[in-house]
Scaffold this active site. Structure first.
Site, PDB file in Angstrom:
ATOM      1  NE  ARG A  61      71.688  81.909 -22.239  1.00 16.20           N
ATOM      2  CZ  ARG A  61      72.808  82.619 -22.458  1.00 16.20           C
ATOM      3  NH1 ARG A  61      73.141  83.611 -21.664  1.00 16.20           N
ATOM      4  NH2 ARG A  61      73.588  82.330 -23.474  1.00 16.20           N
ATOM      5  CE1 TYR A 113      54.751  72.710  -4.376  1.00 15.66           C
ATOM      6  CE2 TYR A 113      56.963  73.497  -4.811  1.00 15.66           C
ATOM      7  CZ  TYR A 113      55.833  72.807  -5.209  1.00 15.66           C
ATOM      8  OH  TYR A 113      55.804  72.234  -6.453  1.00 15.66           O
ATOM      9  CG  ASP A 186      56.501  80.718  -1.796  1.00 16.78           C
ATOM     10  OD1 ASP A 186      55.567  81.295  -2.396  1.00 16.78           O
ATOM     11  OD2 ASP A 186      56.907  79.584  -2.100  1.00 16.78           O
ATOM     12  CE  LYS A 211      51.781  76.158  -8.312  1.00 17.91           C
ATOM     13  NZ  LYS A 211      52.619  76.133  -7.149  1.00 17.91           N
TER      14      LYS A 211
END
Ligand SMILES: *Cc1c(COP(=O)(O)O)cnc(C)c1O
Length: 392
Positions: A61, A113, A186, A211
């Site tokens: 982690r 978004y 972004d 994306k």
């Protein structure tokens, strides 16, 4: 310069061009076996020789070598000193918002978004963080009406799904007057190949690597880049403390996808331009939204800060019913959410990706169709869209 090998490494990599960085930054052959491709370190823990004596990894982690390679590579692409990877774009956004404290304010664009809006308004809103939506294409308006306690200005450019272009440098100079505030961009739509927000004054860059960076519709992920060591350390703390980490296999897939970003983006740009030509000339289409069109309100800003106009195209056809018929009438353009991969996709943002913004200042027009133009043969893409439009 110091003798620290990591410093030499950074200097060597900084001189590389974009495509070289995508293939080599953080991706030296694996030292034990010589494996040329960064292996998938599918392990949750790492052996220690004595307590605290190990090769730099303890528990997966906190850190995993496949993730480290991805973080180095993507940071290099953004021209950033530091990068932190997450399990999704929204997990990356969540980590940035966790830098804030109750009472702080977030300024966001009035076109973003839907998931970003939902996270800021509906999750962080409940944790004592306020927000307001602004037209960030008019940065001087934000300067005049700067909300008290603003700690973060959230820019998306070009926006999803309206392709609005925000002048990053102009917003950065408004934010820079307030040392307590940071500018986040972004960069999912443009990718670092077309636009590098840190150069224009952004403090943080966030991506949905799901994306274009991943580029093959086979993995979900997120990434944050910054040049500030303190912000990086805080984000790395949040990454470990909250635990929204990407799996080693997902890091591998994203790294593999990012290697071809430069060649894919060149083709996305070209194919989108040809699709836009068809749409602009088609009688059934009312408005075409693409930053490469000279009549687009953000065309000048796009030319200034982007090296190409990207593969995302939106257009309006006059009614919700007609928009639905177009989205259901194509064969090669697959009706699906998401974007940025090799295959072309089509969707109705109002009913799909941006449904969570319905009734808010970020609601999108219901006759809007969004395309993610892929890298298939462009003649096939144009023919497919033409037959769907001709049938309206
Ligand atoms: C998809 C997307 C996100 C969210 O990323 P996930 O990987 O789906 O969590 C954020 N911003 C933009 C612009 C996006 O398109």
């Amino acid at each position: 310069m110091t003798d620290d090998p990591t410093d030499h490494e950074t200097e060597r990599q900084e001189a590389w061009g974009f495509a070289t960085k995508a293939i080599h930054a953080g991706q030296d052959p694996e030292p034990v076996t010589g494996a040329v491709t960064v292996p998938v370190f599918q392990t949750s823990t790492f052996a220690q020789e004595a307590v605290g004596k190990h090769a730099g990894y303890e528990y997966a982690r906190t850190g995993n070598p496949t993730r480290t390679a991805l973080q180095h590579a993507l940071a290099a692409l953004e021209g950033a000193a530091f990068g932190v990877s997450f399990a999704s774009g929204l997990a990356a956004e969540d980590a940035i918002l966790r830098l804030l404290e109750p009472g702080d304010h977030v300024v966001m664009g009035n076109d973003a978004y839907g998931g970003t809006f939902r996270l800021i308004a509906k999750v962080f809103g409940r944790a004592g963080i306020s927000w307001s939506a602004h037209d960030l294409t008019e940065p001087l308006d934000l300067d005049r009406s700067w909300p008290d306690n603003t700690k973060l200005v959230w820019v998306e450019t070009p926006t999803n799904p309206l392709l609005t272009v925000v002048d990053i440098g102009a917003v950065a100079s408004v934010v820079a007057k307030r040392p307590e505030a940071r500018l986040v961009v972004d960069n999912t739509f443009a990718t670092p190949y077309l636009q590098q927000p840190l150069v224009h004054g952004a403090d943080l860059v966030v991506h949905s690597t799901t994306k274009y960076l991943g580029g093959h519709s086979d993995v979900v992920g997120g990434f944050v880049a910054t040049n500030e060591a303190e912000v990086h350390d805080h984000l790395a703390f949040i990454q470990n403390a909250v635990g929204a980490v990407p799996a080693p296999w997902d890091c591998y897939l994203t790294l593999r996808g990012a290697k071809t970003l430069a060649v894919r983006m060149d083709r996305h740009n070209q194919n989108a331009a040809a699709v836009v030509d068809l749409l602009v000339g088609h009688a059934e289409v009312e408005t075409v939204l693409w930053p490469g069109l000279p009549g687009h309100p953000g065309h000048e800003a796009a030319k200034k800060q982007m090296s190409g106009f990207g593969g995302m195209v939106s257009f309006r056809v006059g009614s919700r019913d007609r928009a639905m018929r177009v989205t259901e009438g194509t064969e090669l353009f697959t009706l699906a959410e998401s974007l940025g991969a090799v295959e072309s996709l089509i969707e109705h943002p109002g009913a799909m990706t941006h449904l969570s913004a319905a009734g808010s200042p970020l609601e999108v027009p219901d006759d809007l169709v969004r395309l993610s133009v892929g890298i298939e043969d462009v003649a096939d893409l144009v023919a497919d869209l033409r037959q769907a439009l001709d049938r309206l």
